[in-house]
Design a protein around this motif. Structure first.
Motif, PDB file in Angstrom:
ATOM      1  N   GLU A   1       0.831  -1.206   0.000  1.00 29.47           N
ATOM      2  CA  GLU A   1       0.000   0.000   0.000  1.00 29.47           C
ATOM      3  C   GLU A   1       0.866   1.256   0.000  1.00 29.47           C
ATOM      4  O   GLU A   1       0.549   2.245  -0.685  1.00 29.47           O
ATOM      5  N   THR A   2       1.941   1.217   0.758  1.00 32.51           N
ATOM      6  CA  THR A   2       2.865   2.353   0.799  1.00 32.51           C
ATOM      7  C   THR A   2       3.392   2.658  -0.595  1.00 32.51           C
ATOM      8  O   THR A   2       3.366   3.807  -1.046  1.00 32.51           O
ATOM      9  N   GLN A   3       3.857   1.625  -1.299  1.00 32.73           N
ATOM     10  CA  GLN A   3       4.402   1.841  -2.635  1.00 32.73           C
ATOM     11  C   GLN A   3       3.336   2.293  -3.613  1.00 32.73           C
ATOM     12  O   GLN A   3       3.587   3.134  -4.489  1.00 32.73           O
TER      13      GLN A   3
ATOM     14  N   VAL B   1       7.930  10.110   4.284  1.00 32.52           N
ATOM     15  CA  VAL B   1       7.314   8.892   4.794  1.00 32.52           C
ATOM     16  C   VAL B   1       7.776   8.677   6.224  1.00 32.52           C
ATOM     17  O   VAL B   1       8.981   8.655   6.500  1.00 32.52           O
ATOM     18  N   ASP B   2       6.811   8.517   7.123  1.00 33.52           N
ATOM     19  CA  ASP B   2       7.110   8.119   8.497  1.00 33.52           C
ATOM     20  C   ASP B   2       6.890   6.625   8.622  1.00 33.52           C
ATOM     21  O   ASP B   2       5.788   6.122   8.350  1.00 33.52           O
ATOM     22  N   THR B   3       7.935   5.889   9.009  1.00 31.02           N
ATOM     23  CA  THR B   3       7.784   4.495   9.389  1.00 31.02           C
ATOM     24  C   THR B   3       7.685   4.445  10.918  1.00 31.02           C
ATOM     25  O   THR B   3       7.632   5.481  11.572  1.00 31.02           O
ATOM     26  N   GLU B   4       7.676   3.264  11.480  1.00 31.03           N
ATOM     27  CA  GLU B   4       7.571   3.169  12.939  1.00 31.03           C
ATOM     28  C   GLU B   4       8.742   3.850  13.639  1.00 31.03           C
ATOM     29  O   GLU B   4       8.571   4.421  14.718  1.00 31.03           O
ATOM     30  N   GLU B   5       9.914   3.806  13.034  1.00 24.85           N
ATOM     31  CA  GLU B   5      11.105   4.290  13.729  1.00 24.85           C
ATOM     32  C   GLU B   5      11.815   5.454  13.052  1.00 24.85           C
ATOM     33  O   GLU B   5      12.660   6.097  13.664  1.00 24.85           O
ATOM     34  N   GLN B   6      11.489   5.760  11.800  1.00 24.50           N
ATOM     35  CA  GLN B   6      12.319   6.712  11.058  1.00 24.50           C
ATOM     36  C   GLN B   6      11.467   7.582  10.141  1.00 24.50           C
ATOM     37  O   GLN B   6      10.349   7.206   9.759  1.00 24.50           O
ATOM     38  N   LEU B   7      12.025   8.743   9.795  1.00 23.24           N
ATOM     39  CA  LEU B   7      11.422   9.633   8.805  1.00 23.24           C
ATOM     40  C   LEU B   7      12.300   9.644   7.566  1.00 23.24           C
ATOM     41  O   LEU B   7      13.521   9.819   7.656  1.00 23.24           O
ATOM     42  N   TYR B   8      11.679   9.452   6.407  1.00 28.23           N
ATOM     43  CA  TYR B   8      12.381   9.470   5.128  1.00 28.23           C
ATOM     44  C   TYR B   8      11.854  10.632   4.292  1.00 28.23           C
ATOM     45  O   TYR B   8      10.681  10.996   4.366  1.00 28.23           O
ATOM     46  N   TRP B   9      12.747  11.185   3.465  1.00 24.50           N
ATOM     47  CA  TRP B   9      12.415  12.335   2.620  1.00 24.50           C
ATOM     48  C   TRP B   9      13.036  12.099   1.247  1.00 24.50           C
ATOM     49  O   TRP B   9      14.163  11.591   1.163  1.00 24.50           O
ATOM     50  N   ASN B  10      12.332  12.448   0.180  1.00 23.07           N
ATOM     51  CA  ASN B  10      12.927  12.258  -1.147  1.00 23.07           C
ATOM     52  C   ASN B  10      13.670  13.498  -1.618  1.00 23.07           C
ATOM     53  O   ASN B  10      13.771  13.760  -2.809  1.00 23.07           O
ATOM     54  N   ARG B  11      14.201  14.234  -0.660  1.00 24.40           N
ATOM     55  CA  ARG B  11      15.061  15.381  -0.959  1.00 24.40           C
ATOM     56  C   ARG B  11      16.314  15.289  -0.108  1.00 24.40           C
ATOM     57  O   ARG B  11      16.243  14.983   1.087  1.00 24.40           O
ATOM     58  N   GLY B  12      17.440  15.568  -0.708  1.00 26.70           N
ATOM     59  CA  GLY B  12      18.682  15.567   0.038  1.00 26.70           C
ATOM     60  C   GLY B  12      19.022  16.919   0.617  1.00 26.70           C
ATOM     61  O   GLY B  12      19.843  17.036   1.520  1.00 26.70           O
ATOM     62  N   ASP B  13      18.373  17.958   0.098  1.00 23.45           N
ATOM     63  CA  ASP B  13      18.600  19.302   0.625  1.00 23.45           C
ATOM     64  C   ASP B  13      17.267  20.046   0.636  1.00 23.45           C
ATOM     65  O   ASP B  13      16.228  19.522   0.271  1.00 23.45           O
TER      66      ASP B  13
ATOM     67  N   ALA C   1       4.706   2.297   5.682  1.00 21.26           N
ATOM     68  CA  ALA C   1       4.519   3.654   6.184  1.00 21.26           C
ATOM     69  C   ALA C   1       3.418   3.696   7.231  1.00 21.26           C
ATOM     70  O   ALA C   1       2.385   3.038   7.101  1.00 21.26           O
ATOM     71  N   MET C   2       3.653   4.498   8.254  1.00 18.85           N
ATOM     72  CA  MET C   2       2.576   4.834   9.176  1.00 18.85           C
ATOM     73  C   MET C   2       1.813   6.057   8.657  1.00 18.85           C
ATOM     74  O   MET C   2       0.619   6.199   8.861  1.00 18.85           O
ATOM     75  N   LYS C   3       2.542   6.922   7.972  1.00 18.64           N
ATOM     76  CA  LYS C   3       1.947   8.135   7.400  1.00 18.64           C
ATOM     77  C   LYS C   3       2.808   8.602   6.236  1.00 18.64           C
ATOM     78  O   LYS C   3       4.036   8.452   6.268  1.00 18.64           O
ATOM     79  N   ILE C   4       2.158   9.153   5.209  1.00 11.84           N
ATOM     80  CA  ILE C   4       2.858   9.744   4.063  1.00 11.84           C
ATOM     81  C   ILE C   4       2.389  11.179   3.919  1.00 11.84           C
ATOM     82  O   ILE C   4       1.195  11.480   4.081  1.00 11.84           O
TER      83      ILE C   4
ATOM     84  N   THR D   1      -7.372  12.010  -5.203  1.00 13.77           N
ATOM     85  CA  THR D   1      -6.976  11.041  -6.226  1.00 13.77           C
ATOM     86  C   THR D   1      -5.886  10.116  -5.713  1.00 13.77           C
ATOM     87  O   THR D   1      -5.923   8.903  -5.914  1.00 13.77           O
ATOM     88  N   ILE D   2      -4.904  10.673  -5.027  1.00 10.83           N
ATOM     89  CA  ILE D   2      -3.824   9.866  -4.470  1.00 10.83           C
ATOM     90  C   ILE D   2      -4.372   8.904  -3.420  1.00 10.83           C
ATOM     91  O   ILE D   2      -4.021   7.723  -3.388  1.00 10.83           O
ATOM     92  N   ALA D   3      -5.271   9.398  -2.580  1.00 13.19           N
ATOM     93  CA  ALA D   3      -5.826   8.573  -1.502  1.00 13.19           C
ATOM     94  C   ALA D   3      -6.587   7.370  -2.035  1.00 13.19           C
ATOM     95  O   ALA D   3      -6.668   6.323  -1.371  1.00 13.19           O
ATOM     96  N   GLN D   4      -7.133   7.493  -3.233  1.00 15.30           N
ATOM     97  CA  GLN D   4      -7.893   6.391  -3.821  1.00 15.30           C
ATOM     98  C   GLN D   4      -7.019   5.208  -4.236  1.00 15.30           C
ATOM     99  O   GLN D   4      -7.532   4.149  -4.598  1.00 15.30           O
ATOM    100  N   ALA D   5      -5.704   5.375  -4.130  1.00  9.76           N
ATOM    101  CA  ALA D   5      -4.791   4.300  -4.532  1.00  9.76           C
ATOM    102  C   ALA D   5      -4.908   3.076  -3.635  1.00  9.76           C
ATOM    103  O   ALA D   5      -4.581   1.964  -4.057  1.00  9.76           O
ATOM    104  N   VAL D   6      -5.339   3.284  -2.383  1.00  3.90           N
ATOM    105  CA  VAL D   6      -5.479   2.161  -1.455  1.00  3.90           C
ATOM    106  C   VAL D   6      -6.810   2.295  -0.712  1.00  3.90           C
ATOM    107  O   VAL D   6      -7.326   3.400  -0.550  1.00  3.90           O
ATOM    108  N   PRO D   7      -7.367   1.182  -0.258  1.00  2.00           N
ATOM    109  CA  PRO D   7      -8.639   1.249   0.472  1.00  2.00           C
ATOM    110  C   PRO D   7      -8.487   1.939   1.829  1.00  2.00           C
ATOM    111  O   PRO D   7      -7.437   1.855   2.473  1.00  2.00           O
ATOM    112  N   HIS D   8      -9.538   2.618   2.240  1.00  2.00           N
ATOM    113  CA  HIS D   8      -9.645   3.161   3.595  1.00  2.00           C
ATOM    114  C   HIS D   8      -8.494   4.106   3.950  1.00  2.00           C
ATOM    115  O   HIS D   8      -7.997   4.112   5.084  1.00  2.00           O
ATOM    116  N   CYS D   9      -8.087   4.895   2.983  1.00  2.00           N
ATOM    117  CA  CYS D   9      -7.059   5.912   3.224  1.00  2.00           C
ATOM    118  C   CYS D   9      -7.757   7.251   3.384  1.00  2.00           C
ATOM    119  O   CYS D   9      -8.647   7.605   2.613  1.00  2.00           O
TER     120      CYS D   9
END
Length: 266
Positions: A92-94, A112-124, A146-149, A161-169
């Motif tokens: 679902e995350t992907q 993207v927040d996972t249980e333990e870490q925050l990821y970002w698709n930017r380096g700066d 992901a816990m949250k995107i 539109t993005i939310a429709q990619a997975v059920p119950h988002c």
């Protein structure tokens, strides 16, 4: 000032950004002291935030809240015990990430927040105030659940539109930045308050909550004593029983000092 009909609350749930935190993302010594004195009365103090665990560990260490609800209620910890933990699956995350790229293009900015870490698709150009240690990832073949995107868009139709990619988002905007958050439908602050009410056997009427933004509306409306910050959006003010000072004026601490029989400092 509204009088508490049932005496002091047994649980106080507090949003962080725009509520307990000043705009510089710090908690004042005054607020920390008032929260400590509230706990000495036997009142449970809880953080209830849309942030992930990675970006609030230092606040948890300092305040030592009894309860921590992160990612808008996706994960709830009570006295160190996890009582709720539900995010998206890896698939679902992907799907959500791929849909955001498809709708907004390859330059779409996301976190993207996972249980333990925050990821970002930017380096700066990341918000160092939010979480300077965020890990960089392109979000292509992302291997974590992901816990949250969060996606940079202020267009509600695009977000839907993005939310429709997975059920119950479900998706919510932020009032202060042009971003939307995406989380499982069960991950709301109102749902977190109701789970805590059941787990702790504390009636909703004996819960107080403070908030300022869209994701606080349900919680503020549902608890027995919802308080809007002085800087809160109109939607929060409209459902609150009372309004306190702004986050930069330590509105949470001011309010608790006025309504609780706190022992003098020191």
């Amino acid at each position: 000032m509204t009088t508490l009909s049932s005496g002091k609350p047994r649980l106080v749930l507090i949003d962080l950004d725009g509520t307990l935190l000043h705009d510089d993302k710090t908690i004042s010594d005054y607020s920390a002291d008032v929260l400590r004195r509230s706990q000495e009365l036997g009142i449970l103090i809880g953080f209830c935030t849309s942030r992930g665990l990675a970006s609030i560990r230092h606040h948890i260490q300092r305040i030592q809240p009894d309860i921590v609800a992160t990612n808008g209620g996706a994960t709830i910890t009570c006295h160190g015990k996890i009582i709720h933990n539900q995010g998206f699956t890896v698939e679902e995350t992907q799907d959500l990430l791929n849909t955001a790229y498809r709708v907004l293009g390859p330059d779409c900015e996301m976190t993207v927040d996972t249980e333990e870490q925050l990821y970002w698709n930017r380096g700066d150009n990341k918000s160092v105030m939010y979480h300077p240690q965020a890990l960089e990832h392109s979000f292509h073949n992302f291997p974590h659940a992901a816990m949250k995107i969060c996606v940079q868009t202020d267009d509600a139709r695009v977000a839907a539109t993005i939310a429709q990619a997975v059920p119950h988002c479900h998706t919510l905007p932020f009032s202060d930045v042009p971003w939307h958050s995406f989380a499982p439908g069960t991950a709301t602050k109102e749902a977190a308050a109701r789970r805590l009410s059941q787990e702790l056997e504390i009636p909703m009427e004996e819960i107080m909550a403070f908030g300022d933004d869209f994701n606080d509306v349900g919680m503020i409306a549902a608890v027995g004593h919802g308080v809007a910050m002085g800087n809160a959006i109109a939607e929060v003010r409209s459902v609150a029983r009372d309004i306190t000072a702004t986050n930069n004026q330590d509105g949470v601490a001011q309010y608790l000092e006025k309504v609780l029989p706190l022992e003098p400092n020191g």
